[in-house]
Design an enzyme around this catalytic site. Structure first.
Site, PDB file in Angstrom:
ATOM      1  N   LYS A  33       0.817  -1.194   0.105  1.00 49.20           N
ATOM      2  CA  LYS A  33      -0.220  -0.036  -0.007  1.00 49.20           C
ATOM      3  C   LYS A  33       0.678   1.042  -0.034  1.00 49.20           C
ATOM      4  CE  LYS A  33      -1.850   1.590   3.817  1.00 49.20           C
ATOM      5  NZ  LYS A  33      -1.378   3.097   4.127  1.00 49.20           N
ATOM      6  N   ASN A  34       1.794   1.183   0.825  1.00 50.94           N
ATOM      7  CA  ASN A  34       2.659   2.615   1.013  1.00 50.94           C
ATOM      8  C   ASN A  34       3.605   2.577   0.108  1.00 50.94           C
ATOM      9  OD1 ASN A  34       1.065   2.924   3.111  1.00 50.94           O
ATOM     10  ND2 ASN A  34       2.571   2.527   4.699  1.00 50.94           N
ATOM     11  N   CYS A  65      -5.313   7.777   8.902  1.00 51.52           N
ATOM     12  CA  CYS A  65      -5.731   7.458  10.170  1.00 51.52           C
ATOM     13  C   CYS A  65      -5.342   8.556  11.248  1.00 51.52           C
ATOM     14  CB  CYS A  65      -4.703   6.287  10.500  1.00 51.52           C
ATOM     15  SG  CYS A  65      -4.920   4.774   9.754  1.00 51.52           S
ATOM     16  N   ARG A  99      -0.859  15.211  12.736  1.00 53.36           N
ATOM     17  CA  ARG A  99      -0.162  14.792  11.475  1.00 53.36           C
ATOM     18  C   ARG A  99      -0.002  16.136  10.623  1.00 53.36           C
ATOM     19  NH1 ARG A  99      -2.124   9.234   9.098  1.00 53.36           N
ATOM     20  NH2 ARG A  99       0.011   9.048   8.544  1.00 53.36           N
ATOM     21  N   ASP A 107       3.978   0.913  12.224  1.00 56.06           N
ATOM     22  CA  ASP A 107       2.941   0.270  11.628  1.00 56.06           C
ATOM     23  C   ASP A 107       2.581  -1.237  12.364  1.00 56.06           C
ATOM     24  OD1 ASP A 107       3.074   1.775   8.517  1.00 56.06           O
ATOM     25  OD2 ASP A 107       2.689   2.648  10.517  1.00 56.06           O
ATOM     26  N   ARG A 120      -8.671  -0.545   4.140  1.00 58.24           N
ATOM     27  CA  ARG A 120      -8.064   0.608   3.656  1.00 58.24           C
ATOM     28  C   ARG A 120      -6.510   0.058   3.124  1.00 58.24           C
ATOM     29  NH1 ARG A 120      -6.895   4.855   7.118  1.00 58.24           N
ATOM     30  NH2 ARG A 120      -5.721   5.616   5.253  1.00 58.24           N
TER      31      ARG A 120
HETATM   32  C1  EPZ Z   1       3.919   7.068   6.325  1.00 55.40           C
HETATM   33  O1  EPZ Z   1       2.881   8.073   6.995  1.00 55.40           O
HETATM   34  C2  EPZ Z   1       3.108   5.880   6.128  1.00 55.40           C
HETATM   35  N1  EPZ Z   1       1.809   6.022   5.275  1.00 55.40           N
HETATM   36  C3  EPZ Z   1       2.283   5.692   7.546  1.00 55.40           C
HETATM   37  O2  EPZ Z   1       1.526   4.322   7.554  1.00 55.40           O
HETATM   38  C4  EPZ Z   1       3.587   5.209   8.699  1.00 55.40           C
HETATM   39  O3  EPZ Z   1       2.925   5.105   9.932  1.00 55.40           O
HETATM   40  C5  EPZ Z   1       4.538   6.569   8.344  1.00 55.40           C
HETATM   41  O4  EPZ Z   1       4.953   6.739   7.352  1.00 55.40           O
HETATM   42  C6  EPZ Z   1       5.706   6.234   9.465  1.00 55.40           C
HETATM   43  O5  EPZ Z   1       6.251   5.166   8.880  1.00 55.40           O
HETATM   44  C7  EPZ Z   1       2.249   6.304   3.934  1.00 55.40           C
HETATM   45  O6  EPZ Z   1       3.065   5.782   3.538  1.00 55.40           O
HETATM   46  C8  EPZ Z   1       0.817   6.199   3.095  1.00 55.40           C
HETATM   47  P1  EPZ Z   1       5.914  10.509   8.282  1.00 55.40           P
HETATM   48  P2  EPZ Z   1       3.538   9.615   6.748  1.00 55.40           P
HETATM   49  O7  EPZ Z   1       5.611  11.920   7.485  1.00 55.40           O
HETATM   50  O8  EPZ Z   1       4.207   9.822   5.470  1.00 55.40           O
HETATM   51  C9  EPZ Z   1       5.672  13.891  11.809  1.00 55.40           C
HETATM   52  C10 EPZ Z   1       0.069   2.789   7.800  1.00 55.40           C
HETATM   53  O9  EPZ Z   1      -0.554   2.453   8.565  1.00 55.40           O
HETATM   54  N2  EPZ Z   1       5.607  14.893  10.632  1.00 55.40           N
HETATM   55  O10 EPZ Z   1       6.908  10.011   8.162  1.00 55.40           O
HETATM   56  O11 EPZ Z   1       2.529  10.716   7.058  1.00 55.40           O
HETATM   57  C11 EPZ Z   1       4.482  13.086  11.653  1.00 55.40           C
HETATM   58  O12 EPZ Z   1       3.441  13.864  12.365  1.00 55.40           O
HETATM   59  C12 EPZ Z   1       0.403   4.325   7.868  1.00 55.40           C
HETATM   60  O13 EPZ Z   1       0.191   2.067   6.711  1.00 55.40           O
HETATM   61  C13 EPZ Z   1       5.524  16.404  10.903  1.00 55.40           C
HETATM   62  O14 EPZ Z   1       5.689  16.591  12.023  1.00 55.40           O
HETATM   63  O15 EPZ Z   1       4.730   9.701   7.904  1.00 55.40           O
HETATM   64  C14 EPZ Z   1       4.896  11.967  12.245  1.00 55.40           C
HETATM   65  O16 EPZ Z   1       5.045  12.082  13.728  1.00 55.40           O
HETATM   66  C15 EPZ Z   1      -0.034   4.997   9.165  1.00 55.40           C
HETATM   67  N3  EPZ Z   1       5.581  17.387   9.734  1.00 55.40           N
HETATM   68  C16 EPZ Z   1       6.149  11.916  11.817  1.00 55.40           C
HETATM   69  O17 EPZ Z   1       6.638  13.018  11.444  1.00 55.40           O
HETATM   70  C17 EPZ Z   1       5.521  16.709   8.454  1.00 55.40           C
HETATM   71  O18 EPZ Z   1       5.379  17.567   7.705  1.00 55.40           O
HETATM   72  C18 EPZ Z   1       6.292  10.776  10.816  1.00 55.40           C
HETATM   73  O19 EPZ Z   1       5.550  11.153   9.656  1.00 55.40           O
HETATM   74  C19 EPZ Z   1       5.383  15.327   8.066  1.00 55.40           C
HETATM   75  C20 EPZ Z   1       5.600  14.474   9.130  1.00 55.40           C
END
Ligand code: EPZ
Length: 416
Positions: free
Chosen positions: A22-23, A116, A121, A306, A397
């Site tokens: 998915k990701n 989610c 986020r 995850d 999803r």
């Molecule tokens: C990706 O989300 C995955 N989703 C998530 O999987 C996964 O949990 C996450 O990476 C971490 O591995 C997809 O790929 C679609 P991040 P993403 O930006 O890109 C903070 C699942 O269950 N942050 O790496 O949203 C954020 O709040 C899903 O399949 C900021 O502060 O994750 C978080 O605490 C859930 N500012 C951390 O960084 C930003 O601009 C990691 O987020 C962006 C992120």
């Protein structure tokens, strides 16, 4: 109301081919708009997040066709760069259309993304990256308005934390920027490498994915491509946790064990008998999981957030005590109260959760996010008696056929 009816206590046995990731496929589908023409994406899982992304592509004017696990996206009639709330709100990954549309159309008007509910986020790093590349980014009227006023070009940009989404957005935008972009502090997840491989198949000059420095030489015309998406390491992790909870012996195909190193070592410590091949993982569990050293979630190659909920569920059914520290998201323990309805012993204090394994009882429980809902299914497989797990829409999803796959391994699970 849709729910799963599960009778636990049956060991799992057999073989399974894991779905496409998915990701990976979500940013890859967004990346198809970088080239004019028809791209073919193979091993594309049938998920509601994928369906929502294909709806976005159709809205933009693309022709989209699915034949089994293959999706064809023809972007030659793309005519719009505006994505409204009702589509953006369906999933988080919709935000990477920002970079893709900026590169293809020079502008993008998007509502804020959904996804989610795991606590706040923000997308500040995404916007910082696009601004660093020279985009004019405005947040107004509850939306995002981005334009390339001829100012976008390759530059060095530093991510203060390795956000997966911000890295992907920067990679896509950089493909449209003349000159060299260097992303320092990039996310290193395998899904980033999969995106790089697809971009390369389209003729992009990208290197370094998998490390914390990615280099893109942009501004070159790209062409459509055919690509096969990698196996879903989080779906695989969920099936392995199911074996940990219910016992048994299972072989998974179509997944690279190297993508799960930080996770597999924890399963071995919990007592699993693991064997890996190039693209397969076999696991046998004859006794319940025992407690392990503290599990701290972290960016790749650390322990994946995850997999936190499914592993917690499997350890709830075992023996011994384990401490979890959820470092990635501030509110990713929403499955805990539901697990405690099944008799689980979990103490939570902020981002720390301490789990003590003991036998669980079937119960009626409700899932509220993707991995949390999958964790309730894992716990129900290890529990005595019958459970009813609602919140199936969250599971659809990210899992193509969770109940069917588990049934093929001998589980008693019905979709009601
Ligand atoms: C990706 O989300 C995955 N989703 C998530 O999987 C996964 O949990 C996450 O990476 C971490 O591995 C997809 O790929 C679609 P991040 P993403 O930006 O890109 C903070 C699942 O269950 N942050 O790496 O949203 C954020 O709040 C899903 O399949 C900021 O502060 O994750 C978080 O605490 C859930 N500012 C951390 O960084 C930003 O601009 C990691 O987020 C962006 C992120």
């Amino acid at each position: 109301m849709c729910e799963y009816q599960i009778t636990g206590g049956r060991p799992l046995a057999g073989q399974l081919t894991v779905q496409g990731a998915k990701n990976s496929v979500l940013p890859i589908l967004a990346a198809t708009v970088l080239a004019d023409g028809e791209s073919e994406i193979c091993n594309c899982p049938d998920l509601s997040d994928v369906t929502a992304t294909l709806e976005i592509l159709r809205l933009l004017g693309c022709k989209v066709q699915r034949e089994g696990g293959t999706v064809r996206v023809d972007t030659s009639a793309l005519e719009c760069s505006h994505i409204p709330q009702q589509l953006m709100g369906e999933l988080r990954s919709s935000v990477v259309f920002l970079g893709a549309l900026l590169a293809r159309c020079g502008s993008a008007q998007l509502a804020y993304p959904g996804g989610c509910e795991l606590g706040p986020r923000p997308i500040d790093l995404h916007l910082m990256a696009l601004r660093t590349l020279g985009a004019d980014v405005r947040e107004m009227r509850g939306g995002l308005y981005c334009r390339n006023k001829g100012t976008m070009r390759g530059r060095e940009l530093c991510l203060p934390m390795p956000s997966v989404g911000a890295t992907e957005n920067a990679m896509l935008a950089a493909c449209g920027c003349p000159g060299v972009t260097t992303i320092v502090g990039a996310a290193r997840e395998p899904e980033i490498e999969d995106l790089q491989n697809f971009l390369r198949a389209m003729g992009a000059q990208v290197e370094g994915a998998g490390t914390s420095t990615i280099r893109i030489e942009g501004g070159h015309p790209l062409h459509p491509a055919r690509y096969t998406v990698m196996g879903d390491r989080m779906a695989a992790a969920t099936y392995l946790c199911a074996v940990g909870a219910a016992g048994g012996c299972v072989q998974l195909h179509g997944v690279d064990p190297g993508h799960l190193t930080g996770f597999l070592s924890v399963l071995e410590e919990a007592g699993a008998d693991l064997h890996t091949g190039q693209n397969s993982i076999s696991m046998a569990c004859t006794t319940p999981f025992n407690g392990v050293r503290p599990v701290r979630t972290a960016p790749y190659p650390g322990f994946p957030t995850d997999a936190q909920a499914p592993l917690m569920a499997a350890l709830c059914c075992g023996t011994g005590t384990t401490m979890f520290v959820e470092n990635m998201f501030s509110s990713r323990y929403r499955h805990v109260d539901e697990l405690m309805r099944m008799g689980a012993d979990i103490q939570v204090d902020g981002r720390v959760a301490v789990v003590t394994g003991r036998p669980l009882q079937g119960a009626r429980v409700r899932g509220t996010d993707l991995r949390g809902s999958a964790a309730l299914v894992v716990a129900a497989l290890g529990a005595r008696g019958e459970s009813r797990v609602s919140g199936v829409r969250h599971i659809l999803r990210g899992y193509e056929n969770l109940d069917g796959d588990l049934r093929s391994l001998g589980a008693s699970i019905q979709y009601i």
